[in-house]
Design an enzyme around this catalytic site. Sequence first.
Site, short mmCIF file in Angstrom:
data_model
loop_
_atom_site.label_atom_id
_atom_site.label_comp_id
_atom_site.label_asym_id
_atom_site.label_seq_id
_atom_site.Cartn_x
_atom_site.Cartn_y
_atom_site.Cartn_z
N ARG A 164 43.37 31.88 36.88
CA ARG A 164 43.33 33.02 35.93
C ARG A 164 42.03 33.03 35.12
O ARG A 164 42.03 33.32 33.92
CB ARG A 164 44.53 33.00 34.97
CG ARG A 164 45.88 33.14 35.64
CD ARG A 164 46.06 34.52 36.28
NE ARG A 164 47.43 34.72 36.72
CZ ARG A 164 47.89 34.38 37.92
NH1 ARG A 164 47.10 33.83 38.81
NH2 ARG A 164 49.15 34.62 38.23
N SER A 238 52.78 38.22 33.07
CA SER A 238 52.87 36.94 32.33
C SER A 238 52.01 37.05 31.07
O SER A 238 50.81 37.37 31.17
CB SER A 238 52.33 35.78 33.17
OG SER A 238 53.04 35.66 34.36
N GLU A 334 47.37 34.77 28.46
CA GLU A 334 46.67 35.31 29.62
C GLU A 334 46.18 36.72 29.30
O GLU A 334 45.10 37.15 29.72
CB GLU A 334 47.60 35.35 30.84
CG GLU A 334 46.94 35.96 32.06
CD GLU A 334 47.91 36.28 33.19
OE1 GLU A 334 48.57 35.37 33.69
OE2 GLU A 334 47.97 37.46 33.59
#
Length: 338
Positions: A164, A238, A334
Site C-alpha cells: 500500500r 480498508s 490507509e
Amino acid sequence: MQCFSNVSLKPFNTFGIDISAKELIKVSKQDDLAEILVSEYQAGRMPLIIGGGSNVLFTRDVDGMVILNQLRGIEKIKEDKDHIWVKVGAGEVWHEFVLWCIDHNLAGVENMSLIPGSVGAAPMQNIGAYGVELKSVFSSLEAIERASGKTHKFDNPTCEFGYRSSIFKTHAKNQFVITSVTFKLNKQPFFNTSYGAIEQELESSGIRELSIKAVSDAVIRIRQSKLPDPEEIGNAGSFFKNPVITNAAYKELKAIHSTIPGYPASKGYTKVAAGWLIDQAGWKGRTLGNYGVHKRQALVLVNYGGATGKQVFDLSTDILTDIHQKFGIELEREVNII
Ligand code: FAD
Ligand code: EPU
C-alpha cells in the site's frame, strides 16, 4: 475541460462526505492538465487530484482547486511471445480496465477485480487484493511534474512499490500527477487462487476449468459478500493498513491471543490482520448515529448518510488509541485524509 465554482464534492468521494470545493475542473487533455498545474504551482497553489475519490476522507471544505482526472484511452503498444504491453489513461476506471483485459484474454489483473477508483491512482498505493499487487503487472507510468509541467517516466523500481505504498506517497508526495500507466499483461494466465476463499468459491460455484473470467467472477463474489457497496453505504475500503510487526512481537501476541491471524511479510516480519484486532477490541458493527464500523468487516469505517469527515476521522483516532492500548500496535491509516 469543464470548470465549476463552489461545488459539492459529495458525488466525487465514495465516503459520500458533503463538503465543497471552491473550484472543480474536469480535465480530459494532458496539455490542459500540464498548463493548469504549472500556473497553479507558480501561484503557490497545489490543486487536489481526484480519480474515483475511493481512498480519500474529506474533513474540511477545499479552499482551492480540485482536478478531476478524466484522461482516457486504452492502447496496445507492443507485444512479444508471452506478453502485451497496454498503455492506459489515468482517468480510466480501474474495474472497466480489468473487464477490458478479460475481454481481450489478457491475464494478470483478474485478482484485482472490482477495486474501485481510477487507473491513475492505482500506483499511488500499489493497489492489491487476493494475493496480487499492481507492481506484478506494472511496466511504467507517465506523470507530469507540477513544478515544471514536464512529463517524466517512472519504471517499476523507480516507483519504490511496497505494501500500500509507492514513491508518490513518500518522498515524491505531491510532486507529480500521473497521466498514464503501462501494464505488462500475460498472454497465458498464471492462476493465483491460493489466497483467501478463492478456491473455495470456485469449488462451490462448480468451476472445473479455470479461466481468467472464472477467477475474476469468484473475486467479485467474495468482495460483494464482505465489503459494503459505496453506492449504498459510504466507505473507502480498508480504513487502516494491516500492521507489519517483527516475528518476535507476533510470537508474543500469539502466545496471548492464539487465533490472531498473521501472514509472512518481508524477512523477519509478519503482517497482522487489523480487521481482527479491531473486531476483537469490540468495535465491529459499532454505530454512532449515522456512521460507524461496518458490521461484516471491522477494517471498514462507514458513513450511513450525513456524517462529517471529522466525525469519521475522530472515530478512527479512537480506534487507533484503543488498539494501541489493547495490543501495543500502532495502526496506520490507509485512507488519504484531506
Ligand atoms: P482517489 O481516492 O481519487 O485518490 C487517492 C489518492 O491518490 C489521493 O491522495 C489523490 O490525490 C491521489 N491521486 C488520485 N489520482 C491521481 C493521479 N492521477 N496522480 C497523482 N495522484 C493521484 N484498495 C486496494 O488496494 N485494494 C482493495 O481491495 C481495495 N478495495 C476497496 C474497496 C472499496 C469498497 C473501496 C471504496 C475502496 C477500496 N480500495 C482498495 C481503495 C481504493 O479503491 C484504491 O486506493 C484506489 O486505487 C483509489 O483510486 P481513486 O481513483 O478512487 O483514488
Ligand atoms: N477479520 C476479522 N474480523 C473482521 C475482518 C477481518 O477477524 O471484521 C479477519 C479475517 O477473518 C481474516 C483476516 O482478518 O482472518 C483478514 O481479513 P480479510 O481477508 O477480509 O482481509 P483484510 O486484511 O481485512 C485486505 C486488504 C483489502 C483486500 C483484502 C483481500 C488491507 C488493508 N486490506 O483486507 O484491501 O481487498 O485483503 O486481499 O491490506 C483496501 O485496501 O481498501 C482493501 C479493501
